[in-house]
Design a protein around this motif. Structure first.
Motif, mmCIF file in Angstrom:
data_model
loop_
_atom_site.group_PDB
_atom_site.id
_atom_site.type_symbol
_atom_site.label_atom_id
_atom_site.label_comp_id
_atom_site.label_asym_id
_atom_site.label_seq_id
_atom_site.Cartn_x
_atom_site.Cartn_y
_atom_site.Cartn_z
ATOM 1 N N PRO A 234 0.839 -1.216 0.000
ATOM 2 C CA PRO A 234 0.000 0.000 0.000
ATOM 3 C C PRO A 234 0.862 1.250 0.000
ATOM 4 C CG PRO A 234 0.038 -1.010 2.184
ATOM 5 C CD PRO A 234 0.759 -1.956 1.258
ATOM 6 N N PRO A 235 0.278 2.374 -0.389
ATOM 7 C CA PRO A 235 1.062 3.629 -0.355
ATOM 8 C C PRO A 235 1.534 3.937 1.066
ATOM 9 C CG PRO A 235 -0.964 3.903 -1.624
ATOM 10 C CD PRO A 235 -1.061 2.563 -0.951
ATOM 11 N N HIS A 248 4.703 -6.137 2.049
ATOM 12 C CA HIS A 248 3.599 -6.841 1.415
ATOM 13 C C HIS A 248 2.282 -6.198 1.823
ATOM 14 C CE1 HIS A 248 6.466 -10.054 0.438
ATOM 15 N NE2 HIS A 248 6.858 -9.976 1.704
ATOM 16 N N GLY A 249 1.282 -6.352 0.954
ATOM 17 C CA GLY A 249 -0.040 -5.843 1.238
ATOM 18 C C GLY A 249 -0.884 -6.847 2.000
ATOM 19 N N ASP A 250 -2.200 -6.659 1.902
ATOM 20 C CA ASP A 250 -3.123 -7.541 2.594
ATOM 21 C C ASP A 250 -3.085 -8.942 1.996
ATOM 22 O OD1 ASP A 250 -3.845 -5.374 4.118
ATOM 23 O OD2 ASP A 250 -5.535 -4.820 2.812
ATOM 24 N N HIS A 286 1.115 -11.708 -5.375
ATOM 25 C CA HIS A 286 2.423 -12.361 -5.320
ATOM 26 C C HIS A 286 2.506 -13.209 -4.062
ATOM 27 C CE1 HIS A 286 3.019 -8.698 -2.880
ATOM 28 N NE2 HIS A 286 3.870 -9.448 -2.180
ATOM 29 N N PRO A 287 3.320 -14.268 -4.077
ATOM 30 C CA PRO A 287 3.535 -15.049 -2.861
ATOM 31 C C PRO A 287 4.558 -14.374 -1.948
ATOM 32 C CG PRO A 287 4.761 -16.023 -4.657
ATOM 33 C CD PRO A 287 4.002 -14.860 -5.243
ATOM 34 N N ARG A 288 4.398 -14.577 -0.664
ATOM 35 C CA ARG A 288 5.362 -14.056 0.294
ATOM 36 C C ARG A 288 6.478 -15.082 0.459
ATOM 37 N NH1 ARG A 288 4.330 -12.402 6.665
ATOM 38 N NH2 ARG A 288 6.485 -11.725 7.070
ATOM 39 N N LEU A 289 7.663 -14.728 0.009
ATOM 40 C CA LEU A 289 8.802 -15.641 0.019
ATOM 41 C C LEU A 289 9.553 -15.532 1.336
ATOM 42 C CD1 LEU A 289 10.162 -14.991 -3.594
ATOM 43 C CD2 LEU A 289 8.476 -16.672 -2.857
#
Length: 486
Positions: A234-235, A248-250, A286-289
């Protein structure tokens, strides 16, 4: 008859003849025996039950010893054969795009303790949830897919996976080399649509897309229904308390519809087999790596691999099962046409299963009981070359149907039906293999003597997460008693 209809069979005949000559040139050692073995595989009536039965075919003019000698001591220029497979006309999608499917098919050898390089292959047993790990030789196979309902594919490459091999790394290298060959042979040129690579849930599609960065390739893979993706960052908002901004976002939880939000695109299509098919797409997920498994040794910060998540739901399935599928596409900004192309291309991926069934049940790919893995590789390439000749002979074949079979149009013949009439086509193309020389069989082992050189036994290759080979603990070995605590 117009000149266009006259030139089409001539072009197909020229392509088949040229490929046969190129195949013979790829056989650098014991080429005559290997080439006639491939012809016997194509011209034999019915499915191949045993390897030695091919020596009885009229196309195989040599003895059964030459058959096994060609597989054990022969040599194949695999690099040249790969270029020959990439040079023939390849099927394309409706928009002219090349669609490649990748999957692993095992050659099971559970009782072959004298065979080296065996690994545990994932197989499905008879029954619900009967997953088994059986020793064998797994092969990673890549093929170009056709559009529409068909059982034809164009197999381009096959690589045997070593024990403990990184499937994603091997697949990435395999696809990279295939795309480079397609560019060298003119199958893909600048300005053409990017090549679409389709894979099932056993592959890490985001990681493969990251490794293929820089190539004109799009990756489409199926995801498990319990996955969790992340939205874009998010901004940044000023926080008087300070702290690191979020990376990362939600969360986007596949199993929780309350986290989905508004779709990027929605399409509804009426299908003949599945009823109404509804496809929903969400952009920039996207996946959280984390630094574990494949990303343990990654240099620098972990990347953010954004793509489009597609959820496909159908009204009915012919044989039951799950009627919802989650897909991940490596591109963003998907339009409704892109969403339809993605899920339709994924359904065409199952045509590769028909190819595996033809290889194993009709062409006898896994029937030989070969001891050497190198001989298994040579036999695999002969089966692939035979299937390529069937595909090139497809426009030239006639329907030699059984009395109980329904008539089929020439362009709708299956590979097994094309194989029935290949003997007639071979008579027109001829064989570049030279005639066998008269000889006498060797003396062999004297009658009544025993074989004192027993074959070496090999354990099934198992590799730990650290990359080291697995060794059985001393208290698990035969002849040792377990240690008891006092």
């Amino acid at each position: 008859m117009s000149l266009v209809h006259q030139s089409a069979p001539r072009d197909a005949f020229a392509e088949a003849s040229h490929f046969r000559s190129e195949l013979y040139a790829c056989l650098t050692a014991r080429g005559d025996a290997l080439f006639e073995l491939c012809d016997a595989l194509l011209c034999t009536e019915g499915p191949v039950r045993t390897l030695v039965d091919l020596a009885l075919a009229p196309e195989h003019r040599r003895g059964h010893g030459a058959l096994y000698g060609g597989l054990n001591q022969g040599q194949i220029d695999v690099a040249r054969l790969r270029r020959a497979l990439a040079s023939v006309p390849l099927p394309r999608a409706a928009d002219g795009r090349l669609v490649l499917a990748v999957d692993v098919s095992p050659w099971l050898r559970p009782d072959a303790s004298t065979c080296a390089d065996r690994a545990f292959c994932h197989t499905f047993g008879r029954g619900e949830g009967k997953h088994q790990m059986v020793p064998g030789w797994p092969y990673s196979i890549v093929a170009a897919l056709e559009s529409g309902r068909t059982s034809w594919t164009a197999v381009l490459d096959a690589v045997r996976l070593e024990p403990g091999a990184d499937v994603a790394a091997v697949t990435t290298m395999q696809i990279r080399e295939i795309v480079e060959r397609l560019m060298d042979t003119g199958q893909w040129q600048p300005g053409d649509p990017e090549v679409l690579v389709v894979m099932d849930a056993g592959y890490d599609a985001p990681r493969i897309a990251h490794l293929l960065d820089g190539l004109p390739v799009q990756v489409l893979g199926r995801l498990r229904s319990d996955r969790v993706m992340r939205r874009p960052t998010p901004p940044r908002v000023y926080d008087p308390k300070g702290g690191r901004p979020p990376k990362h976002g939600d969360e986007f939880v596949f199993g929780d519809p309350t986290t989905w939000g508004t779709e990027q695109a929605v399409t509804v299509t009426d299908t003949r087999l599945y009823g109404k098919a509804t496809a929903q797409a969400w952009d920039r997920l996207h996946p959280r790596l984390t630094r574990r498994a494949a990303w343990l040794d990654h240099d620098g910060p972990l990347p953010i691999i954004e793509g489009t998540v597609v959820r496909l739901a159908v009204e009915k399935l012919p044989s039951g099962g799950v009627n919802k599928v989650w897909l991940w596409w490596s591109e963003t900004g998907a339009a409704p046409d892109d969403v339809d192309r993605c899920w339709q291309s994924f359904l065409r991926r199952f045509d590769l299963e028909h190819t595996f069934r033809l290889f194993k049940q009709t062409l006898g790919w896994t029937k030989p009981r070969l001891r050497s893995s190198e001989a298994a590789d040579r036999w695999t390439w002969l089966v692939i070359a035979a299937f390529a000749q069937l595909r090139l002979a497809r426009p030239l074949a006639t329907d030699l149907r059984r009395p109980w079979e329904k008539p089929t149009q020439p362009n709708r013949l299956t590979p097994a039906r094309v194989r029935r009439g290949f003997r007639n086509l071979r008579a027109k193309t001829g064989s570049p293999a030279s005639a066998p020389k008269p000889t006498r069989p060797g003396p062999g082992r004297p009658l009544g003597s025993k074989n004192h050189r027993t074959a070496t036994r090999y354990d099934v290759g198992r590799v730990l997460a650290t990359g080291q080979a697995y060794t059985r603990p001393s208290h698990h070995k035969k002849g040792t008693k377990p240690r008891r605590s006092t």
